[in-house]
Design an enzyme around this catalytic site. Structure first.
Site, PDB file in Angstrom:
ATOM      1  CE  LYS A  69      44.551  34.756  45.682  1.00  0.00           C
ATOM      2  NZ  LYS A  69      45.507  34.884  44.417  1.00  0.00           N
ATOM      3  CG  ASP A  97      43.774  37.702  43.750  1.00  0.00           C
ATOM      4  OD1 ASP A  97      44.614  37.056  43.019  1.00  0.00           O
ATOM      5  OD2 ASP A  97      42.673  37.663  43.656  1.00  0.00           O
TER       6      ASP A  97
HETATM    7  P1  NDP Z   1      41.644  43.864  40.127  1.00  0.00           P
HETATM    8  O1  NDP Z   1      40.763  44.060  41.319  1.00  0.00           O
HETATM    9  O2  NDP Z   1      42.692  44.947  39.932  1.00  0.00           O
HETATM   10  O3  NDP Z   1      41.001  44.084  38.905  1.00  0.00           O
HETATM   11  C1  NDP Z   1      39.751  42.884  38.507  1.00  0.00           C
HETATM   12  C2  NDP Z   1      39.236  43.068  37.167  1.00  0.00           C
HETATM   13  O4  NDP Z   1      38.352  42.231  36.889  1.00  0.00           O
HETATM   14  C3  NDP Z   1      38.249  44.130  37.284  1.00  0.00           C
HETATM   15  O5  NDP Z   1      38.328  44.764  36.035  1.00  0.00           O
HETATM   16  C4  NDP Z   1      37.022  43.665  37.480  1.00  0.00           C
HETATM   17  O6  NDP Z   1      35.736  44.497  37.154  1.00  0.00           O
HETATM   18  C5  NDP Z   1      36.970  42.354  36.862  1.00  0.00           C
HETATM   19  N1  NDP Z   1      36.202  41.233  37.624  1.00  0.00           N
HETATM   20  C6  NDP Z   1      36.626  40.934  38.951  1.00  0.00           C
HETATM   21  N2  NDP Z   1      35.683  40.142  39.429  1.00  0.00           N
HETATM   22  C7  NDP Z   1      34.803  39.744  38.280  1.00  0.00           C
HETATM   23  C8  NDP Z   1      33.491  39.459  38.193  1.00  0.00           C
HETATM   24  N3  NDP Z   1      32.971  38.554  39.161  1.00  0.00           N
HETATM   25  N4  NDP Z   1      32.799  39.524  36.898  1.00  0.00           N
HETATM   26  C9  NDP Z   1      33.441  40.140  35.938  1.00  0.00           C
HETATM   27  N5  NDP Z   1      34.444  40.885  36.236  1.00  0.00           N
HETATM   28  C10 NDP Z   1      35.147  40.903  37.155  1.00  0.00           C
HETATM   29  O7  NDP Z   1      42.486  42.531  40.243  1.00  0.00           O
HETATM   30  P2  NDP Z   1      43.634  41.919  39.456  1.00  0.00           P
HETATM   31  O8  NDP Z   1      43.783  42.506  38.131  1.00  0.00           O
HETATM   32  O9  NDP Z   1      44.611  41.901  40.353  1.00  0.00           O
HETATM   33  O10 NDP Z   1      43.072  40.186  39.454  1.00  0.00           O
HETATM   34  C11 NDP Z   1      42.551  39.971  38.151  1.00  0.00           C
HETATM   35  C12 NDP Z   1      42.806  38.324  37.958  1.00  0.00           C
HETATM   36  O11 NDP Z   1      44.538  38.051  37.925  1.00  0.00           O
HETATM   37  C13 NDP Z   1      42.373  37.503  39.173  1.00  0.00           C
HETATM   38  O12 NDP Z   1      42.033  36.226  38.856  1.00  0.00           O
HETATM   39  C14 NDP Z   1      43.429  37.485  40.000  1.00  0.00           C
HETATM   40  O13 NDP Z   1      43.447  36.336  41.180  1.00  0.00           O
HETATM   41  C15 NDP Z   1      44.651  37.361  39.110  1.00  0.00           C
HETATM   42  N6  NDP Z   1      46.133  37.353  39.493  1.00  0.00           N
HETATM   43  C16 NDP Z   1      46.279  38.596  40.016  1.00  0.00           C
HETATM   44  C17 NDP Z   1      47.659  38.975  40.406  1.00  0.00           C
HETATM   45  C18 NDP Z   1      48.154  40.235  40.819  1.00  0.00           C
HETATM   46  O14 NDP Z   1      49.343  40.312  41.033  1.00  0.00           O
HETATM   47  N7  NDP Z   1      47.260  41.100  41.210  1.00  0.00           N
HETATM   48  C19 NDP Z   1      48.650  37.885  40.294  1.00  0.00           C
HETATM   49  C20 NDP Z   1      48.144  36.719  39.420  1.00  0.00           C
HETATM   50  C21 NDP Z   1      46.843  36.496  38.965  1.00  0.00           C
HETATM   51  P3  NDP Z   1      35.029  45.115  38.230  1.00  0.00           P
HETATM   52  O15 NDP Z   1      35.743  46.529  38.831  1.00  0.00           O
HETATM   53  O16 NDP Z   1      33.610  45.732  37.562  1.00  0.00           O
HETATM   54  O17 NDP Z   1      34.864  44.017  39.440  1.00  0.00           O
HETATM   55  O1  2IT Z   2      47.569  35.033  42.103  1.00  0.00           O
HETATM   56  C1  2IT Z   2      48.357  35.749  42.520  1.00  0.00           C
HETATM   57  O2  2IT Z   2      49.635  34.765  41.998  1.00  0.00           O
HETATM   58  C2  2IT Z   2      48.558  36.681  43.195  1.00  0.00           C
HETATM   59  N1  2IT Z   2      47.609  37.376  43.550  1.00  0.00           N
HETATM   60  C3  2IT Z   2      49.813  37.372  43.414  1.00  0.00           C
HETATM   61  C4  2IT Z   2      50.557  36.703  44.872  1.00  0.00           C
HETATM   62  C5  2IT Z   2      51.608  37.272  45.501  1.00  0.00           C
HETATM   63  O3  2IT Z   2      52.103  37.077  46.567  1.00  0.00           O
HETATM   64  O4  2IT Z   2      52.092  38.252  45.049  1.00  0.00           O
END
Ligand code: NDP
Ligand code: 2IT
Length: 445
Positions: free
Chosen positions: A125, A165
């Protein structure tokens, strides 16, 4: 003291203020008691001692110039946790809360998640304490280029393949890829989540959210049930949340809420995703704007209520770590919630998780439930290696196959170790076994 207790105590001593990292290590180690106690080879070969220390941790300076001409400096990270089963793989997070503990917990979790996909990917990460919110495209570009200028020397298509992420989406991946290509004079598959048309896979954008729904649907099918008609509460309104909502709706669920860090919306008749996508993906706006478009929806500011106050059948935390605590868990269960699927990484606190498990809630931990994103990154790498593209149907079918496989793997593993229905234990043990076997096969390194 048992082997596991020794490991936990040692990790606590050496990382005493790294709350998130300790939380993730404790959870996995506690699950592993059932297997480590049966098989002394793990202790003899020091497998757990090796597993809890990253193979390499890189911390670096990221200087850039903002639109006002002022020099800004952020802290960049890449934690290359474990490469026993494949090159390091995992996302990059740009968020002000990023620190070493957060990076280490995410890299540690990623190791087991990637193992569960069955694909050849190790765990890593990275990211920076940079806040993309409110930044112009120019600022985002200059930051991303500076970040990649250092990161480039530590990654490669057979070494480490980052992705997106929180705060890192198509825009940032594009800028980082451009900089890497320029620096190395190669068109290598060094990032995933690339744009479709320059190496990106169809369905990668949707994959984490879709995969989350696929694993729950597979579980429900086994009980002659489905998500159709179920009331779903989702936190977050980013990449994972939006596409979880899309697939849930497509399968007939009623998604009634979404949120961001400022508050949440409740739309009883069902969230209109066209509006959410317009606000979030096109305008980079706030979720509060939704209630101005749909006047029958209610917006509640953070601090005045929690998205978990809404009664539902299925809760999908898709925002960030530790966003769902014991109080939230109690509210959800009292409101009738029966299934919790973690779209985010470790969104439920340890106490919340224990409450769900002891209350018979079907709880799908992030390392299994959100593995569809990295799995589809693996599929992107496979397409890049073969120098061809698969159709949307082909990628989606493979994603579904992987998520279905993960469900059966964690379900079987929970049964095998005497805890049927405990998918936390099932996922940790199944993820561990593959990595540990590779570590044993490859000697003391
Ligand atoms: P985005 O940046 O697209 O969206 C994040 C969302 O979560 C936004 O709505 C944001 O609100 C909110 N958020 C983030 N941080 C906080 C916080 N500290 N408090 C409250 N709300 C928060 O990220 P993703 O959708 O890609 O990721 C979301 C989660 O999924 C994370 O935990 C990530 O690690 C996990 N994940 C992502 C993957 C991917 O492929 N993208 C794969 C697997 C897991 P705001 O805009 O107000 O900050
Ligand atoms: O938390 C996760 O699994 C991700 N943000 C996606 C990682 C990736 O390499 O696609």
């Amino acid at each position: 003291m048992s082997y596991i207790d020794d490991i936990i105590a040692d990790v606590e001593k050496k990382n005493d203020n790294q709350y998130e990292f300790l939380q993730a290590v404790r959870e996995v180690m506690n699950s592993l008691r059932v297997i480590v106690d049966r098989e002394p080879v793990y202790e003899k070969m020091g497998v757990l001692e090796r597993l809890v220390i990253a193979e390499r941790t890189i911390i670096f300076r990221v200087p850039w110039v903002d639109d006002a001409g002022k020099v800004q400096v952020n802290r960049g990270y890449r934690v290359q946790f474990n490469s026993a089963i494949g090159p390091y793989k995992g996302g990059l997070r740009f968020h002000p809360s990023v620190n070493l503990s957060v990076m280490k917990f995410l890299g540690f979790e990623q190791t087991f998640k990637n193992s569960l996909t069955g694909l050849p990917m190790g765990g890593a990460k990275g990211g920076a304490d940079f806040d993309p919110k409110g930044k112009s495209d120019g600022e985002s570009m200059r930051f991303s280029q500076s970040f990649m200028t250092e990161l480039a020397r530590h990654i490669g298509p057979d070494t480490d393949i980052p992705a997106g992420d929180i705060g890192v989406g198509a825009r940032e991946i594009g800028y980082m890829y451009g900089q890497y290509r320029r620096m190395t004079n190669t068109f290598e598959a060094v990032l995933t989540g690339k744009g479709v048309g320059w190496g990106g896979s169809l369905i990668r954008t949707q994959a984490t959210g879709y995969g989350l729904i696929y694993i729950i649907e597979e579980f429900l099918h086994g009980r002659d049930d489905s998500i159709k008609g179920k009331k779903v509460v989702i936190s977050g309104s980013g990449n994972v949340a939006i596409f979880a909502a899309e697939k849930a709706q497509e399968l007939g669920a009623v998604v009634v809420s979404m949120s961001d860090s400022n508050g949440y919306i409740y739309h009883k008749s069902g969230i209109n995703l066209v509006t959410v996508k317009d606000i979030k993906l096109t305008k980079r706006g706030r979720i509060s704007e939704y209630a101005k478009v749909h006047t029958d929806a209610v917006y509640t500011e953070a601090g005045k209520g929690r998205v978990w106050d809404i009664p539902c059948d299925v809760a999908l935390p898709c925002a960030t770590q530790n966003e769902l605590d014991l109080g939230d868990a109690k509210k959800l269960v009292a409101g009738g919630c029966k299934i919790v699927g973690e779209g985010a990484n470790m969104p439920t606190t340890q106490e919340g998780t224990e409450y769900f498990l002891s209350g018979g809630i079907s709880f799908f931990p992030g390392k299994a439930a959100n593995a569809g994103g990295v799995a589809t990154s693996g599929l992107e790498m496979a397409q890049n290696s073969a120098r061809l593209y698969w159709s949307e149907e082909e990628v989606d079918m493979r994603l579904k196959g992987i998520m279905t496989g993960i469900y059966h793997n964690i379900n079987d593993s929970a049964r095998e170790y005497g805890k049927p229905g405990n998918f936390v234990l099932g996922a940790n043990v199944a993820g561990f076994k593959r990595v540990a076997k590779a570590m044993l096969d490859q000697g003391i390194i």
